[in-house]
Design an enzyme around this catalytic site. Structure first.
Site, short mmCIF file in Angstrom:
data_model
loop_
_atom_site.label_atom_id
_atom_site.label_comp_id
_atom_site.label_asym_id
_atom_site.label_seq_id
_atom_site.Cartn_x
_atom_site.Cartn_y
_atom_site.Cartn_z
N LYS A 49 1.83 4.45 0.98
CA LYS A 49 1.21 5.55 1.73
C LYS A 49 2.17 6.10 2.78
CE LYS A 49 -1.71 4.21 4.82
NZ LYS A 49 -0.94 4.47 6.06
N THR A 50 2.75 5.21 3.57
CA THR A 50 3.66 5.65 4.62
C THR A 50 4.87 6.35 4.04
OG1 THR A 50 2.96 3.83 6.07
CG2 THR A 50 5.06 4.88 6.57
N ASP A 240 -3.03 10.77 8.62
CA ASP A 240 -2.97 9.42 8.06
C ASP A 240 -4.34 8.75 8.17
OD1 ASP A 240 -1.89 7.07 7.01
OD2 ASP A 240 -1.21 6.35 8.95
N GLU A 241 -4.64 7.81 7.27
CA GLU A 241 -5.88 7.02 7.31
C GLU A 241 -7.12 7.92 7.45
OE1 GLU A 241 -5.69 4.06 6.51
OE2 GLU A 241 -3.94 3.06 7.35
N GLN A 271 -10.85 1.45 1.52
CA GLN A 271 -10.51 0.72 2.74
C GLN A 271 -11.20 1.31 3.97
OE1 GLN A 271 -6.35 -0.88 3.01
NE2 GLN A 271 -5.95 0.50 1.29
N ARG A 627 -4.50 -7.94 0.88
CA ARG A 627 -3.45 -8.29 1.85
C ARG A 627 -2.45 -9.27 1.25
NH1 ARG A 627 -3.45 -4.24 3.83
NH2 ARG A 627 -4.98 -3.77 2.22
#
Length: 673
Positions: A49-50, A240-241, A271, A627
């Site tokens: 994503k980043t 973002d997010e 998420q 994770r």
């Protein structure tokens, strides 16, 4: 109609030289190079994503977009800093004009520019949670609410209620009725405090964190001219997010892109786990409805986890009805072991198993910092903490105060905030309360004496503030200490302007606070070192307002997990974390504990029979298992001997039952004899 003329950034020869098609996978490339317009990027866990966002910024710059026309909105300071640093590594352009930061920090920048239109000065103070509580206690007292017969909600609870009102779009009455029905008998009094609190903030030239965005949205909605200026400035908005946005954040975004609609939002509906603080997943689910011309891009290649963990995570989320379907695919080679399903007799055995297995893995070469124990609620780590302590396994817990939230740091900041904003009642009272014999009543009297001098309303201060303060009436115990305090304030102010922030901190420490720490704290040396660290941090600032804004903005309202206890340079440690705080992180080995009905999913959710809440619990489970990079252990105690009703049989979480058994390897834990 004025003719439109677009200025372009001067490019260095060759631009960045990035070969986007080679450095990105096919799905990332499609999103990064998409045409201007509304775009929804669904980036699954561990899918880069980043990387996608940073390459999108680089791509825009390579297309000649001026950095000043780009706005990058994030939820944490860490994410913003990381992304901008990555962009700087990618491109040869000057990014100093690019606006990037959290919603609140961007709101703060806008409010500083237009504070007078809100009835504030540009030196307004930002109240953190403790400051809010202090101001609310003052307001409750001023409202003369009789709390002797009935239990009135404490300031901390009121701050939460008021925050929900500001961020969800719901009325105070709706919040109380739906979330705090046990306060319904106080509804009128709470409403009175709410209105008085809003008025008080303006009176003392202060705002809280919610105001940084709420008041900014009010500015934009109230002035078509101002809104138009920022729409023209921010021609490209990236978020973002996006699944974590609340109603106010969504309105803010809509206002900025209303005309050009050049908006790219990146997130993962699977998420979305923060509804309890106002996040609304409908914003990501209904993006295409809100922006009918939008394109949707899915990034489904996962670079984090082995195939076995991804297969399990794909199955774990399937039961949710409200989602954007996707199927994560692994880029890594298969692992020799499947995720482990570990039933254990009781919580004590669970703790013993975890401690023993961690030591075994450590002996196999996996460092402690590459392992984590995740839980639904903090109290579920009690036995584990005890067992790890007994076995001398070093661990860190992600809960706790952050550096900038610690009392001694806030005490120092109170001095700086007061000399910067002389109407800051909260900081003044915190500052004078350090004196012996000065409690809340005495602090209030000192504040009233200060107000009567009239200096809090003046733009300039006298050359020596001590000449104004030295004659104040105060308890005998405090007289000599008061003199030292006011002379210290003289050092923070000069006719030529304030000294550098680092020098101001040194003056407070040596003039007043070091002596106070010696007599007040048994860990004086540690606190002294903290303040020395604060002073080092302050060297990067020349303007006291910049430092104070940063101190306030780096507290917990950004939704950023505490790292002060997560990273200690001198020792390797295992991480114990709630799943909420673990979002965005990864480890080679992850233990997910207490996977029983009533523990995970939470009993309150099961009792409510609310399907939306249950789906969020399932998303939380999905976050937990994604994770893990290499090894995953899903553990559930079969008996709870510590229940107040006696031994209680524990049933495995429905989230385990929903996953095909062949995707997990069941372990049988034998007793130690």
């Amino acid at each position: 109609m004025a003719r439109q003329y677009q200025l372009k950034q001067e490019q260095k020869p060759g631009g960045s030289g990035i070969d986007y098609s080679k450095e990105l996978n096919e799905q990332q490339f499609a999103a990064v190079t998409s045409k201007p317009g509304p775009a929804l990027v669904i980036a699954g866990a561990g899918s880069g994503k980043t990387r996608t966002l940073t390459y999108r910024v680089a791509y825009l710059l390579d297309q000649g977009v001026d950095p000043r026309n780009i706005l990058l909105l994030t939820f944490t300071n860490k994410a913003s800093k990381e992304m901008l640093e990555r962009v700087r590594e990618l491109v040869p352009y000057d990014l100093s004009a690019l606006w990037g930061g959290t919603f609140h920090s961007i709101g703060n920048r806008m409010m500083r520019r237009h504070a007078d239109e809100l009835g504030l000065t540009r030196s307004f103070s930002i109240l953190d949670r403790d400051d809010q509580k202090s101001l609310l206690n003052t307001v409750i007292k001023d409202c003369k609410i009789d709390t002797k017969q009935r239990r009135f909600p404490k300031a901390d609870v009121l701050a939460t209620i008021f925050s929900l009102v500001e961020n969800t779009g719901e009325t105070l009455e709706e919040i109380i009725e739906c979330r705090y029905d046990y306060f319904e008998e106080w509804a009128l009094e709470i409403a009175k405090v709410y209105e008085a609190y809003r008025a008080k903030k303006k009176e003392v030239n202060s705002v809280d964190f919610d105001d940084l965005l709420v008041r900014t949205v009010e500015l934009l909605e109230g002035s078509e001219e101002l809104c138009g200026l920022y729409q023209k400035k921010f021609q490209y908005v990236l978020v973002d997010e996006f699944q974590d946005t609340n109603e106010v954040q969504s309105r803010f975004i809509d206002l900025l892109v209303r005309d050009h609609q050049s908006l790219m939002v990146v997130g993962d509906d699977a998420q979305s786990i923060y509804s309890w603080r106002g996040a609304d997943m409908d914003h990501i689910l209904n993006f295409s409805t809100r922006y009918p011309t939008s394109e949707t891009y899915k990034i489904e290649t996962n670079y984090r986890s082995v195939p076995g963990i991804l297969e399990l995570s794909n199955e774990a989320i399937k039961a949710n009805q409200r989602q954007i379907p996707k199927e994560l695919q692994a880029s890594r080679e298969p692992h020799s072991e499947l995720p482990a399903l570990v039933p254990v007799p009781d919580p004590s055995t669970q703790a013993t198993f975890i401690a023993q297995r961690i030591l075994e893995l450590q002996n196999e070469g996996i460092e402690l910092e590459e392992m984590a124990v995740l839980y639904r609620a903090h109290h579920q780590s009690l036995e584990i903490q005890m067992e790890l302590t007994n076995r001398e396994v070093p661990f860190q817990i992600t809960s706790g105060l952050r550096f900038f939230e610690q009392a001694h740091i806030k005490d120092i900041a109170a001095f700086l905030r007061f000399v910067s904003n002389r109407r800051d009642e909260v900081s003044f009272k915190r500052m004078v309360s350090l004196l012996p014999g000065v409690g809340p009543a005495s602090a209030d009297k000192l504040w009233q004496q200060w107000v009567k001098t009239g200096w809090c309303e003046k733009e300039a201060l006298p050359d020596q503030i001590s000449k104004v303060l030295i004659g104040f009436s105060l308890p005998k115990k405090a007289v000599s200490h008061w003199e030292q305090l006011v002379y210290t304030l003289d050092e923070l102010i000069s006719p030529e302007g304030s000294p550098p922030p680092s020098e101001m901190i040194y003056s407070v420490l040596e003039g007043v606070y070091d002596d106070f720490m010696r007599g007040s704290f048994d860990n004086y040396e540690h606190r002294r070192q903290d303040i020395e660290q604060l002073r080092e941090y302050a060297f990067r600032f020349t303007d006291i307002q910049e430092l104070l804004s940063q101190l306030s903005l780096m507290s917990s309202v950004d939704g950023e997990p505490s790292r002060a206890q997560q990273q200690e340079e001198d020792s390797e440690k295992l991480t114990l974390s709630s799943i909420h705080q673990a979002k965005g992180l990864e480890w080679k080995v992850v233990f997910v504990v207490w996977l029983t009905e009533g523990m995970f999913p939470n009993k309150r959710v099961l009792d409510s029979e609310d399907e939306e809440s249950l789906e969020e619990e399932r998303r939380l489970f999905y976050v937990a298992i994604t994770r893990a990079k290499d090894d995953l252990y899903l553990i559930y105690p079969q008996m709870n001997p510590k229940s107040y009703t006696g031994d209680v049989i524990q049933y495995p979480s429905r989230f385990i039952d929903e996953c095909p058994a062949e995707l997990m390897e069941e372990w049988e834990v034998a007793p130690a004899w």
